[in-house]
Motif scaffolding. Structure first.
Motif, mmCIF file in Angstrom:
data_model
loop_
_atom_site.group_PDB
_atom_site.id
_atom_site.type_symbol
_atom_site.label_atom_id
_atom_site.label_comp_id
_atom_site.label_asym_id
_atom_site.label_seq_id
_atom_site.Cartn_x
_atom_site.Cartn_y
_atom_site.Cartn_z
ATOM 1 N N ILE A 239 46.988 94.663 44.422
ATOM 2 C CA ILE A 239 47.260 93.367 43.790
ATOM 3 C C ILE A 239 45.972 92.835 43.161
ATOM 4 C CG2 ILE A 239 47.982 90.977 44.148
ATOM 5 C CD1 ILE A 239 50.239 92.979 44.476
ATOM 6 N N PRO A 240 45.973 92.562 41.845
ATOM 7 C CA PRO A 240 44.813 91.936 41.210
ATOM 8 C C PRO A 240 44.686 90.471 41.664
ATOM 9 C CG PRO A 240 46.200 93.079 39.595
ATOM 10 C CD PRO A 240 46.987 92.971 40.865
ATOM 11 N N LEU A 241 43.457 90.017 41.803
ATOM 12 C CA LEU A 241 43.180 88.639 42.222
ATOM 13 C C LEU A 241 42.455 87.910 41.093
ATOM 14 C CD1 LEU A 241 41.890 89.419 45.838
ATOM 15 C CD2 LEU A 241 44.187 88.668 45.173
ATOM 16 N N TRP A 242 42.848 86.634 40.839
ATOM 17 C CA TRP A 242 42.221 85.857 39.781
ATOM 18 C C TRP A 242 41.574 84.603 40.346
ATOM 19 C CZ3 TRP A 242 44.226 80.926 38.976
ATOM 20 C CH2 TRP A 242 45.496 80.675 39.505
ATOM 21 N N ARG A 243 40.625 84.076 39.582
ATOM 22 C CA ARG A 243 39.941 82.839 39.986
ATOM 23 C C ARG A 243 39.867 81.904 38.774
ATOM 24 N NH1 ARG A 243 35.278 84.637 42.173
ATOM 25 N NH2 ARG A 243 35.940 84.313 44.346
ATOM 26 N N ASP A 244 40.205 80.637 38.988
ATOM 27 C CA ASP A 244 40.153 79.571 37.973
ATOM 28 C C ASP A 244 41.262 79.705 36.923
ATOM 29 O OD1 ASP A 244 37.923 78.562 39.268
ATOM 30 O OD2 ASP A 244 36.530 79.716 38.020
ATOM 31 N N ASN A 245 41.400 80.871 36.272
ATOM 32 C CA ASN A 245 42.517 81.080 35.338
ATOM 33 C C ASN A 245 43.014 82.512 35.480
ATOM 34 O OD1 ASN A 245 41.469 82.844 32.928
ATOM 35 N ND2 ASN A 245 39.840 81.347 33.327
ATOM 36 N N LYS A 246 44.259 82.713 35.121
ATOM 37 C CA LYS A 246 44.910 83.988 35.408
ATOM 38 C C LYS A 246 44.368 85.160 34.594
ATOM 39 C CE LYS A 246 49.276 82.103 37.070
ATOM 40 N NZ LYS A 246 50.759 82.108 36.940
ATOM 41 N N GLY A 251 38.983 90.730 41.274
ATOM 42 C CA GLY A 251 39.038 91.799 42.262
ATOM 43 C C GLY A 251 40.428 92.400 42.391
ATOM 44 N N ILE A 252 40.488 93.534 43.085
ATOM 45 C CA ILE A 252 41.744 94.220 43.388
ATOM 46 C C ILE A 252 41.797 94.409 44.897
ATOM 47 C CG2 ILE A 252 43.206 96.231 42.972
ATOM 48 C CD1 ILE A 252 42.560 94.756 40.412
ATOM 49 N N VAL A 253 42.829 93.891 45.528
ATOM 50 C CA VAL A 253 42.966 94.047 46.972
ATOM 51 C C VAL A 253 44.050 95.072 47.276
ATOM 52 C CG1 VAL A 253 44.638 92.155 47.221
ATOM 53 C CG2 VAL A 253 43.236 92.848 49.173
ATOM 54 N N ARG A 273 38.232 87.276 55.267
ATOM 55 C CA ARG A 273 37.560 87.054 53.987
ATOM 56 C C ARG A 273 38.083 88.061 52.961
ATOM 57 N NH1 ARG A 273 32.595 84.463 54.103
ATOM 58 N NH2 ARG A 273 32.701 84.733 51.829
ATOM 59 N N ILE A 274 38.983 87.586 52.118
ATOM 60 C CA ILE A 274 39.582 88.466 51.115
ATOM 61 C C ILE A 274 38.537 88.990 50.140
ATOM 62 C CG2 ILE A 274 41.269 88.622 49.245
ATOM 63 C CD1 ILE A 274 42.540 88.443 51.957
ATOM 64 N N ASP A 275 37.557 88.126 49.804
ATOM 65 C CA ASP A 275 36.556 88.538 48.814
ATOM 66 C C ASP A 275 35.663 89.666 49.324
ATOM 67 O OD1 ASP A 275 35.472 86.873 50.720
ATOM 68 O OD2 ASP A 275 34.028 85.949 49.355
ATOM 69 N N ARG A 276 35.653 89.881 50.665
ATOM 70 C CA ARG A 276 34.826 90.943 51.224
ATOM 71 C C ARG A 276 35.566 92.290 51.295
ATOM 72 N NH1 ARG A 276 31.395 88.204 56.243
ATOM 73 N NH2 ARG A 276 30.204 86.716 54.964
ATOM 74 N N ILE A 277 36.854 92.261 51.253
ATOM 75 C CA ILE A 277 37.612 93.512 51.356
ATOM 76 C C ILE A 277 38.200 93.956 50.013
ATOM 77 C CG2 ILE A 277 38.184 93.116 53.772
ATOM 78 C CD1 ILE A 277 40.962 92.257 52.874
ATOM 79 N N MET A 278 38.123 93.077 49.011
ATOM 80 C CA MET A 278 38.667 93.454 47.715
ATOM 81 C C MET A 278 37.698 94.388 46.992
ATOM 82 S SD MET A 278 38.080 90.042 45.380
ATOM 83 C CE MET A 278 36.432 89.532 44.851
ATOM 84 N N ASN A 279 38.229 95.160 46.046
ATOM 85 C CA ASN A 279 37.423 96.065 45.231
ATOM 86 C C ASN A 279 37.112 95.430 43.883
ATOM 87 O OD1 ASN A 279 37.527 98.283 47.116
ATOM 88 N ND2 ASN A 279 39.662 98.563 46.509
ATOM 89 N N LYS A 280 36.020 95.849 43.299
ATOM 90 C CA LYS A 280 35.626 95.321 41.995
ATOM 91 C C LYS A 280 36.608 95.798 40.929
ATOM 92 C CE LYS A 280 31.613 95.026 38.905
ATOM 93 N NZ LYS A 280 30.236 95.503 38.652
ATOM 94 N N PRO A 281 37.059 94.912 40.043
ATOM 95 C CA PRO A 281 38.008 95.338 39.004
ATOM 96 C C PRO A 281 37.344 96.255 37.984
ATOM 97 C CG PRO A 281 37.333 93.070 38.617
ATOM 98 C CD PRO A 281 36.754 93.466 39.949
#
Length: 428
Positions: A239-246, A251-253, A273-281
């Motif tokens: 699942i792609p993750l977005w911040r501020d706007n879509k 990141g990709i979790v 902490r989702i930001d620690r386990i997600m992968n860089k897009p």
């Protein structure tokens, strides 16, 4: 009967046999499978090596065969005319023409060529050494003929120095596949699969990507419990993750990474902490071909990439499964949602979602709608109509009738299509 006449008649039939040999050889060496001959040559078969050399220079090969064929045919006709004049005087020319035309056509052209077409590889290997010897012996004459032909064509503005092969390797394979499919040797599904493999260098990511409007994404600012619930409810593992706007994917979790983190943390999901386990897009340009992207997926051992345009704006996403589906067709598992983008109606019309890919539509219904200037059916209609149609509008493109069934704001959502063969029946 004079000895001369007997010898002439025997010579005529002998020359017809030689003519049949040249005609059959021409067809066999032209139709024979180059790939199979090359394989036999690599395996050390001397006859195959001889045939392979002949096939490499088809112009020289055909020049030699035609030289021999015309020599024996002309000589046989001259002898036949002499024999017929002996028996029928002035009318002998007419009889010689009629008889030789029939004999040459049946026994020196159609019969040997028909046999050669039925067993081209076997015959090519059988006649190869003899034809190679003939071409070698008469190579000075053949070379002279080639020069005369090229000079003559040049006088008429035809330049053969940069002549292309009749078909590229891909085109030859594609035509072979289509030929076998038309003859019943290959089913449509296999033809589509093989054709899609050949198209990997021509199709780009913008043709198959999931548009950003249809992406299943989550806000990284949500509480961990809500993100986990979103991932669990999703039919996808990434699942792609977005911040501020879509359009700002950060990141990709992966569902497995969440499962491992939950196991370490226990039942206290609030501390996850989702930001620690997600992968860089991973961002890739929309002009990347499917072959390039497939190789990149294999090299990086990754399965998902974000697609951006020339300005870096998010256009959509592509997965390894998307590329595989382009080759083998739709892949469904127990977690996929059922979608009905194409529905064939009882009256022969086809109800299609505007977001359906033109390539998928062509593949499913065996149509030939162009996909050079548009990716989706809605895009094709906008491109051809050069306007934003309203519900009820009719258009006739590519021998088909398109009717706009529904629209949301400026987006065409449903189109009814009546193929050419159904139009008269539909309106009658």
């Amino acid at each position: 009967m004079d000895t001369y006449i007997i010898i002439s008649i025997v010579a005529i039939f002998a020359l017809l046999v030689v003519s049949a040999f040249f005609s059959g050889s021409e067809t066999a060496l032209t139709v024979a499978s180059k790939a199979r001959i090359q394989k036999l040559a690599r395996d050390g078969k001397k006859r195959a090596q001889s045939v392979a050399k002949l096939i490499e220079d088809r112009e020289r090969l055909l020049g030699g065969i035609l030289l021999g064929n015309n020599l024996v045919n002309i000589l046989a006709s001259a002898l036949a005319t002499s024999v017929m004049i002996h028996f029928f005087k002035e009318q002998g020319v007419v009889w010689a023409t009629l008889i030789m035309t029939a004999l040459v056509l049946v026994f020196a052209e159609v019969l040997p060529k028909t046999y050669a077409i039925s067993k081209p590889d076997r015959m090519a290997l059988a006649v190869g050494p003899a034809i190679a010897l003939f071409v070698k012996l008469f190579s000075p004459i053949v070379t002279t003929i080639q020069k005369i032909v090229r000079f003559t064509l040049k006088l008429f503005g035809v330049d053969t120095s940069m002549a292309d092969h009749a078909l590229s390797a891909h085109e030859e394979i594609r035509h072979t596949i289509e030929l076998h499919e038309s003859e019943g040797g290959i089913v449509k599904a296999d033809r589509d699969m093989l054709g899609s493999i050949l198209d990997l260098n021509e199709v780009t990511l913008e043709d198959i990507m999931v548009h950003r409007k249809n992406m299943l994404i989550a806000d990284i600012a949500l509480p961990p419990e809500e993100i986990i619930s979103f991932v669990v409810a999703s039919p996808f593992s990434r699942i792609p993750l977005w911040r501020d706007n879509k359009e700002n994917i950060v990141g990709i979790v992966h569902a497995k990474d969440i499962l491992r983190a939950v196991r370490r943390r226990g039942l206290d999901l609030s501390k996850l902490r989702i930001d620690r386990i997600m992968n860089k897009p991973w961002f890739v340009p929309e002009t990347t071909t499917l072959r390039e992207q497939l190789n990149a997926f294999l090299e990086r051992r990754d399965h998902m990439a974000m697609v951006v345009d020339e300005y870096g704006s998010l256009m959509g996403m592509v997965t390894l499964e998307d590329i595989l589906e382009e080759i083998v067709g739709e892949i469904s598992d127990e977690y996929d949602f059922e979608t009905e983008g194409v529905k064939v109606m009882e009256n022969g019309s086809v109800l299609v979602d505007g977001t359906v890919s033109i390539r998928d539509l062509n593949r499913q219904l065996d149509w030939n709608l162009p996909d050079e200037n548009a990716t989706t059916l809605a895009g094709l209609i906008l491109n051809e109509a050069e306007m934003i149609p309203i519900v009820g509008d009719h258009f006739n493109f590519f021998n088909m009738e398109f009717q706009i069934v529904s629209r949301v704001k400026n987006q065409i959502t449903k189109i009814s299509i009546i193929p050419a063969q159904k139009i008269k029946k539909h309106h009658s």
